[in-house]
Design a protein around this motif. Structure first.
Motif, PDB file in Angstrom:
ATOM      1  N   ASP A  33       0.804  -1.227   0.000  1.00  0.00           N
ATOM      2  CA  ASP A  33       0.000   0.000   0.000  1.00  0.00           C
ATOM      3  C   ASP A  33       0.836   1.276   0.000  1.00  0.00           C
ATOM      4  OD1 ASP A  33       0.918  -0.498   2.585  1.00  0.00           O
ATOM      5  OD2 ASP A  33      -0.783   0.498   3.527  1.00  0.00           O
ATOM      6  N   LYS A  34       2.174   1.145   0.062  1.00  0.00           N
ATOM      7  CA  LYS A  34       3.061   2.317   0.068  1.00  0.00           C
ATOM      8  C   LYS A  34       3.840   2.460  -1.233  1.00  0.00           C
ATOM      9  CE  LYS A  34       1.981   3.185   4.362  1.00  0.00           C
ATOM     10  NZ  LYS A  34       1.106   4.343   4.700  1.00  0.00           N
ATOM     11  N   VAL A  83       9.566   5.373   3.367  1.00  0.00           N
ATOM     12  CA  VAL A  83       8.136   5.637   3.214  1.00  0.00           C
ATOM     13  C   VAL A  83       7.776   6.996   3.801  1.00  0.00           C
ATOM     14  CG1 VAL A  83       5.835   4.905   3.955  1.00  0.00           C
ATOM     15  CG2 VAL A  83       7.464   3.217   3.080  1.00  0.00           C
ATOM     16  N   GLU A 125       6.186  10.073   1.519  1.00  0.00           N
ATOM     17  CA  GLU A 125       4.811  10.516   1.728  1.00  0.00           C
ATOM     18  C   GLU A 125       4.716  11.985   2.128  1.00  0.00           C
ATOM     19  OE1 GLU A 125       2.417   6.461   2.950  1.00  0.00           O
ATOM     20  OE2 GLU A 125       3.163   7.748   4.557  1.00  0.00           O
TER      21      GLU A 125
END
Length: 302
Positions: free
Chosen positions: A115-116, A203, A207
């Protein structure tokens, strides 16, 4: 701002070599116009004086900090000590490639949580890196590239950074330059972080990259005001969410540097030690570690 981004920025900015590894180009800026008074400490005994100055490795042009008490301490020192003495950007890039590229095994994308992957891939490709270039990177190298590479575009220049100015001044004054670490050691610390922690670092950096400029401004403003407690809160406290990273990148290095300073106190003379400001802020700082040797660092008021 999420805590992990502050930790990622703090981790990246803790290392003098990283902007060079990320191939940030140099650029000159206008004459200094804004006054800054970053923190300075001193450790003394009967015949030895060691100044401790916290640096920022990249700064925007137009900040006057190398003056007043900082310049007086520098001018009075015969020996100048940096994290790395006379950093060679090309050598830094070569070491980063040797330590940070893995030509076998799973690629970077496969190491990321499913999902990243989209966020990390977009952040890396937005830098202009094709997948075949970044997919062989270890997560730590991809992370520090994400943090360091945009700095020039955001206006933060390596040529304006404290190390660059101090190194040039030391050479011009024929002062002895000493390095506490080598490029291999610095990048080896990142390489020694466990892969799960490296992935968390990457991550977080990907983000929250849009907030990098604002967080940098906040850090540098706090540094320029000499607010060591504030800087500790911004840079170091958030690394507590990752004890392993804090131990490798901050605490262990602070202990080694305090040991070096203790040994240097046995020799007479005046020394100007300039290391990343996060190492001189908060619990576990170099000043804290010096207490084990019954040495006291006193803040220089100016």
């Amino acid at each position: 701002m999420p805590k992990l981004l502050r930790g990622a920025v703090a981790a990246a900015l803790a290392f003098a070599a990283l902007p060079a590894c990320a191939q940030v180009p140099s650029a000159s800026g206008p004459a200094a116009t804004a006054d800054a008074d970053p923190a300075l400490w001193v450790v003394k005994d009967a015949d030895t004086t060691v100044y401790l100055f916290g640096t920022v490795h990249v700064l925007k042009p137009g900040m006057s900090w190398f003056d007043e008490a900082v310049k007086t301490a520098f001018d009075g020192s015969k020996e100048v000590v940096l994290e790395i003495a006379d950093l060679d950007p090309k050598a830094a890039q070569q070491v980063a490639i040797a330590k940070g590229l893995n030509m076998s095994g799973p690629g970077l994308t496969e190491k990321l949580p499913v999902d990243k992957r989209a966020a990390v891939t977009k952040a890396l490709t937005d830098l202009g890196l094709p997948q075949q270039a970044y997919d062989r990177m270890d997560p730590w190298l991809a992370a520090v590239t994400l943090v360091a590479a945009p700095l020039e575009k955001l206006g933060f220049k390596g040529d304006s950074g404290a190390e660059k100015v101090i190194t040039a001044s030391a050479k011009g004054a024929s002062k002895q330059l000493v390095g506490l670490e080598t490029i291999e050691q610095q990048l080896g610390y990142f390489d020694s972080i466990s892969e799960p922690e490296q992935v968390k670092f990457l991550v977080s950096a990907a983000e929250d990259l849009p907030q990098l400029g604002r967080e940098m401004e906040r850090m540098i403003d706090t540094w320029a005001r000499g607010d060591a407690d504030g800087l500790a809160a911004i840079m170091n406290e958030n690394l507590k969410d990752s004890p392993e990273v804090a131990r490798i990148l901050l605490t262990n290095r602070n202990k080694r540097w305090a040991e070096w300073i203790n040994g240097r106190m046995a020799q007479p003379g005046t020394v100007f030690v300039a290391v990343g400001a996060g190492h001189l802020a908060g619990a576990g700082s170099v000043q804290d570690q010096l207490k084990a040797y019954k040495l006291r660092a006193t803040r220089v008021k100016y």
